[in-house]
Write a protein that holds these residues in place. Structure first.
Motif, PDB file in Angstrom:
ATOM      1  N   UNK A 105       4.316   1.719  -3.568  1.00 34.04           N
ATOM      2  CA  UNK A 105       4.393   1.911  -5.021  1.00 34.04           C
ATOM      3  C   UNK A 105       4.897   3.297  -5.429  1.00 34.04           C
ATOM      4  N   UNK A 106       4.420   4.336  -4.723  1.00 28.03           N
ATOM      5  CA  UNK A 106       4.840   5.690  -5.093  1.00 28.03           C
ATOM      6  C   UNK A 106       6.310   5.927  -4.746  1.00 28.03           C
ATOM      7  N   UNK A 107       6.823   5.188  -3.746  1.00 30.00           N
ATOM      8  CA  UNK A 107       8.237   5.325  -3.386  1.00 30.00           C
ATOM      9  C   UNK A 107       9.123   4.717  -4.471  1.00 30.00           C
TER      10      UNK A 107
ATOM     11  N   UNK B 291       5.214   7.558   2.841  1.00 28.54           N
ATOM     12  CA  UNK B 291       5.804   7.052   1.604  1.00 28.54           C
ATOM     13  C   UNK B 291       7.043   7.842   1.160  1.00 28.54           C
TER      14      UNK B 291
ATOM     15  N   UNK C 247     -10.650  -8.300  -6.719  1.00 29.60           N
ATOM     16  CA  UNK C 247     -10.730  -6.833  -6.769  1.00 29.60           C
ATOM     17  C   UNK C 247      -9.588  -6.300  -7.645  1.00 29.60           C
TER      18      UNK C 247
ATOM     19  N   UNK D  84       0.803  -1.225   0.000  1.00 29.92           N
ATOM     20  CA  UNK D  84       0.000   0.000   0.000  1.00 29.92           C
ATOM     21  C   UNK D  84       0.837   1.276   0.000  1.00 29.92           C
ATOM     22  N   UNK D  85       1.910   1.310   0.787  1.00 25.19           N
ATOM     23  CA  UNK D  85       2.654   2.561   0.932  1.00 25.19           C
ATOM     24  C   UNK D  85       3.982   2.562   0.180  1.00 25.19           C
TER      25      UNK D  85
ATOM     26  N   UNK E 229       6.353   1.680   6.130  1.00 23.25           N
ATOM     27  CA  UNK E 229       5.293   2.633   5.821  1.00 23.25           C
ATOM     28  C   UNK E 229       3.983   2.196   6.433  1.00 23.25           C
TER      29      UNK E 229
ATOM     30  N   UNK F 282      -4.127  -5.675   1.458  1.00 24.36           N
ATOM     31  CA  UNK F 282      -5.334  -6.025   0.724  1.00 24.36           C
ATOM     32  C   UNK F 282      -5.307  -7.366   0.028  1.00 24.36           C
TER      33      UNK F 282
ATOM     34  N   UNK G 142      10.750   6.098   0.489  1.00 23.90           N
ATOM     35  CA  UNK G 142      11.642   6.360  -0.641  1.00 23.90           C
ATOM     36  C   UNK G 142      13.003   6.877  -0.153  1.00 23.90           C
TER      37      UNK G 142
ATOM     38  N   UNK H 105       2.010  -4.790  -8.358  1.00 23.66           N
ATOM     39  CA  UNK H 105       3.009  -3.717  -8.421  1.00 23.66           C
ATOM     40  C   UNK H 105       4.127  -3.969  -7.408  1.00 23.66           C
TER      41      UNK H 105
ATOM     42  N   UNK I  42      -8.331  -3.263  -8.278  1.00 20.74           N
ATOM     43  CA  UNK I  42      -7.342  -2.319  -7.757  1.00 20.74           C
ATOM     44  C   UNK I  42      -6.419  -2.999  -6.741  1.00 20.74           C
ATOM     45  N   UNK I  43      -6.963  -3.923  -5.967  1.00 21.63           N
ATOM     46  CA  UNK I  43      -6.108  -4.664  -5.019  1.00 21.63           C
ATOM     47  C   UNK I  43      -5.096  -5.521  -5.772  1.00 21.63           C
TER      48      UNK I  43
ATOM     49  N   UNK J 206      -3.878  -5.064  -8.749  1.00 17.87           N
ATOM     50  CA  UNK J 206      -2.841  -4.223  -9.361  1.00 17.87           C
ATOM     51  C   UNK J 206      -1.808  -3.810  -8.316  1.00 17.87           C
ATOM     52  N   UNK J 207      -2.291  -3.493  -7.108  1.00 16.07           N
ATOM     53  CA  UNK J 207      -1.352  -3.050  -6.074  1.00 16.07           C
ATOM     54  C   UNK J 207      -0.415  -4.188  -5.646  1.00 16.07           C
TER      55      UNK J 207
END
Lengths: 213, 481
Positions: free
Chosen positions: B39-41, B152, B82, B36-37, B133, B65, B156, B91, B84-85, B87-88
């Motif tokens: 992917x953006x990192x 996040x 689900x 959850x915390x 995270x 999730x 990173x 990822x 979106x779950x 995909x996360x």
């Protein structure tokens, strides 16, 4: 990250203490792998009368007319005035991302939760801690004065009210520097790469069990 | 010169650079990653063309999730219904592959909730700095490690630099002396502490738990306590190292190997606050006076002993606080003065990073053995904290005990603690939950959470409402061995 020097803006009051990060951005929206687009779901459970889902178009959802950010007089607000322990709960950075995406740049409260406080500054938000009495007074002024705006000067570390009062505030010198210059602190830390390497070499010799390669 | 606290020692040992402005660069030994915390990192690293500083410091596992039904889990990532779950989780999987980070993937037996997996693997060791995270990273402080949740951007930052920019916290000691009553657990201690000092009582502090009641706890109990330090506002929870700590760590996969074991143990034994260390604040609790706790409101500080009642707003003088209580009661569908034992339940959840370890499952199984879940409940579920916890419980036959009683026995993950997967409460439903947060909507839109210990949740499942575990005597219809 956008630079923050001075911000004049409309103030919205959220008269509630212990606003947690689940309330700021409910968990179903944490499934996104992006940093942007959380604004429409900020305070989702307070803002809408139905249950929100990720990826949904929020423009036709039923709004809760009672919720402060849905009221006409607070449209376009960029300064949020709230109560103690704002941002408590989870470490989700989606909370400041949502506040920023919605349009807030300044949050004023008597206190903030630690992790949220940290995360907010890393996303260009300025968090200002003022004493209870001042927050109480501002809360009354905002509610009684339609169009109430504040002028927040980061450089001078003060807030100018519409009736000419100046309220000073404290801000951590390093955070102020990063905000004013819109700096990414990873770049700043990497300027110390040699110091980190020197520490790491000595540390590894002392604690060999902490390194597997 | 006064002695140092455990927090002071951990801080000093990881200090790379102290700066004039009060900030410091702190070295990080372990980073735990989840879907959850992070992917953006990872995306941030890619955009800046940066690489992780030290690969062997990072361990990842999906938990928030992942589905907990065997139907979805048996297929692996592709089985996550689900979108979106899925995909996360995908990822996280691809980021770990791309950056060469060790991951316990969705159907690896070592997968589970990060805060269960780290200690279980010996990836959390005394003296470490541990970050993740996730705010419940405070859990790892039970090992005399400096552990806290980060956002996040900081995930990173740690990936890229192996450091964090920190400002030293103040020292708070929670001294819990005396002996716990029969049926009273670590969960009740921490809920009582939060009820006492409030959800912001620990803000700005590293919170060390000490005293004979803490020393008497197992590592599982200490983890439960440190886990919820954040619910009292403290990012960091700590317990000093003793033989219990060392025995738990020994021979785990990531623990020091034989050649350095003795050296490590000698070092770890220093990881206690000096007897003359000065704390900025000390809070005392008498363990013998702590009752089994139940939360009634929408903040973990809204908690009361099982013999108590929901507070009446008219008794509260502070206006902001009174409004808060009124709002909480309205959300929870409760009225002031209502007895805790009169709250009727719809679901029971035993799991989460607070209470999903083997000891928690044993305690709950002991309660439900030979009983049946109340027909008034819609669901009672047990979600083990990791694949290894699940396997151990099954070897002990706990799964059979739960299933015979009418509980669902699920696959490991965070599950209904925060309801990012399909496990959630319906609007208006009351749940006895062994998790850590009773915030509005936390366990599902409109859901009403009551935080309790595993034994209290188990007994509540049998009766359909809360009971005092200390005096409860069920009629067991069948005797299990």
């Amino acid at each position: 990250m956008d630079k923050f020097v001075r911000k004049q803006g409309l103030v919205a009051p959220l008269d509630r203490s212990n606003v947690d990060t689940d309330l700021i951005i409910p968990k179903q929206f944490l499934k996104s792998i992006k940093r942007t687009g959380f604004g429409p779901n900020l305070f989702d459970e307070l803002r809408y009368l139905d249950e929100g889902f990720p990826g949904q178009d929020c423009t036709n959802r039923p709004l809760n007319p009672e919720f402060v950010l849905n009221q006409a007089r607070y449209q376009g607000a960029s300064i949020l005035l709230t109560r103690e322990n704002f941002g408590c709960g989870s470490s989700r950075e989606h909370a400041p991302w949502a506040l920023e995406d919605f349009g807030f740049r300044v949050i004023i409260a008597p206190s903030f939760a630690d992790i949220f406080f940290n995360n907010a500054f890393k996303n260009g938000l300025l968090l200002i801690t003022l004493d209870d009495a001042t927050v109480e007074r501002l809360m009354t002024d905002v509610e009684q004065t339609p169009g109430y705006r504040l002028d927040v000067d980061l450089v001078g570390q003060c807030i100018h009210t519409p009736d000419g009062e100046t309220i000073e505030f404290d801000v951590d010198a390093f955070r102020k520097y990063c905000l004013e210059n819109g700096l990414d602190d990873i770049g700043l830390t990497l300027q110390q790469a040699d110091a980190i390497r020197t520490f790491e070499a000595r540390y590894k010799a002392d604690n060999p069990w902490l390194f597997r390669s | 010169m006064a002695g140092r606290t455990l927090y002071d020692k951990l801080w000093d040992a990881h200090l790379v650079q102290q700066r004039d402005d009060g900030t410091a660069l702190i070295y990080i030994d372990r980073q735990l990653l989840h879907e959850v915390t992070s992917p953006q990192a990872f995306e941030g690293l890619r955009l800046a063309n940066r690489k992780p500083w030290r690969l062997d410091s990072n361990i990842a596992t999906p938990d928030h999730n992942v589905p907990t039904t065997l139907k979805e889990r048996s297929i692996g990532i592709e089985g996550i219904e689900d979108d979106t779950s899925r995909i996360q989780v995908m990822t996280l999987d691809s980021n770990c592959t791309d950056f060469n980070i060790e991951q316990f993937g969705i159907n690896d037996e070592r997968q589970g909730i990060v805060h269960v997996v780290g200690p279980e693997q010996g990836a959390t060791l005394p003296g470490m700095t541990v970050v993740c995270g996730d705010s419940h990273t405070a859990t790892h402080g039970a090992f005399g490690a400096l552990a806290h949740g980060i956002g996040t951007s900081e995930v990173e930052h740690v990936l890229a630099t192996q450091c964090l920019i920190q400002r030293k916290m103040k020292n708070l000691k929670i001294q819990v002396d005396g002996e716990l009553g029969e049926g009273v657990t670590a969960k009740d201690i921490i809920l009582a502490i939060i009820g006492d000092i409030g959800t912001a009582g620990g803000t700005g502090y590293a919170m060390e738990f000490a005293g004979s009641a803490i020393e008497a706890l197992s590592m599982e109990g200490r983890m439960t306590i440190c886990n919820m330090a954040i619910e009292a506002g403290a990012r960091v929870g700590l317990v000093g190292v003793d033989q219990t700590t060392i025995d738990y760590v020994a021979k785990r996969p990531f623990a020091p190997l034989e050649d350095v074991w003795e050296q490590a143990v000698m070092r770890w034994q220093e990881l206690v606050s000096d007897t003359d260390a000065e704390f900025d604040k000390v809070v005392h609790l008498d363990a013998a006076k702590i009752e089994p706790q139940v939360s009634w409101g929408t903040s973990p500080e809204m908690v009361v002993g099982i013999t108590g009642a929901v507070p009446a707003p008219s008794d509260i003088t502070d206006a902001t606080k009174r409004r808060g209580v009124e709002r909480a009661l309205e959300y929870m569908g409760l009225s002031g003065g209502q007895k805790i034992t009169d709250i009727q339940l719809d679901r029971v959840f035993i799991g989460s990073c607070t209470n999903s370890r083997i000891e928690d499952l044993r305690a709950a199984a002991e309660v439900v053995k030979g009983c049946r879940v109340s027909p008034s409940l819609k669901q009672a579920m047990v979600v083990p904290g990791s694949g290894l916890v699940k396997r151990m419980a099954e070897r002990e036959g706990l799964d059979v005990v739960f299933k015979q009683a009418g509980f669902e026995w699920r696959e490991p993950g965070c599950s209904m603690c925060l309801a990012m997967n399909a496990d959630k409460l319906g609007a208006g439903e009351h749940c006895a939950s062994t998790s850590n947060r009773n915030f509005e909507g936390r366990q599902g839109y409109g859901g009403r959470t009551h935080l309790v210990s595993p034994a209290m949740a188990a007994a509540a499942a049998i009766e359909g409402h809360f009971v005092d575990i200390r005096t409860w005597s069920p009629s067991r219809t069948q005797e299990s061995a």
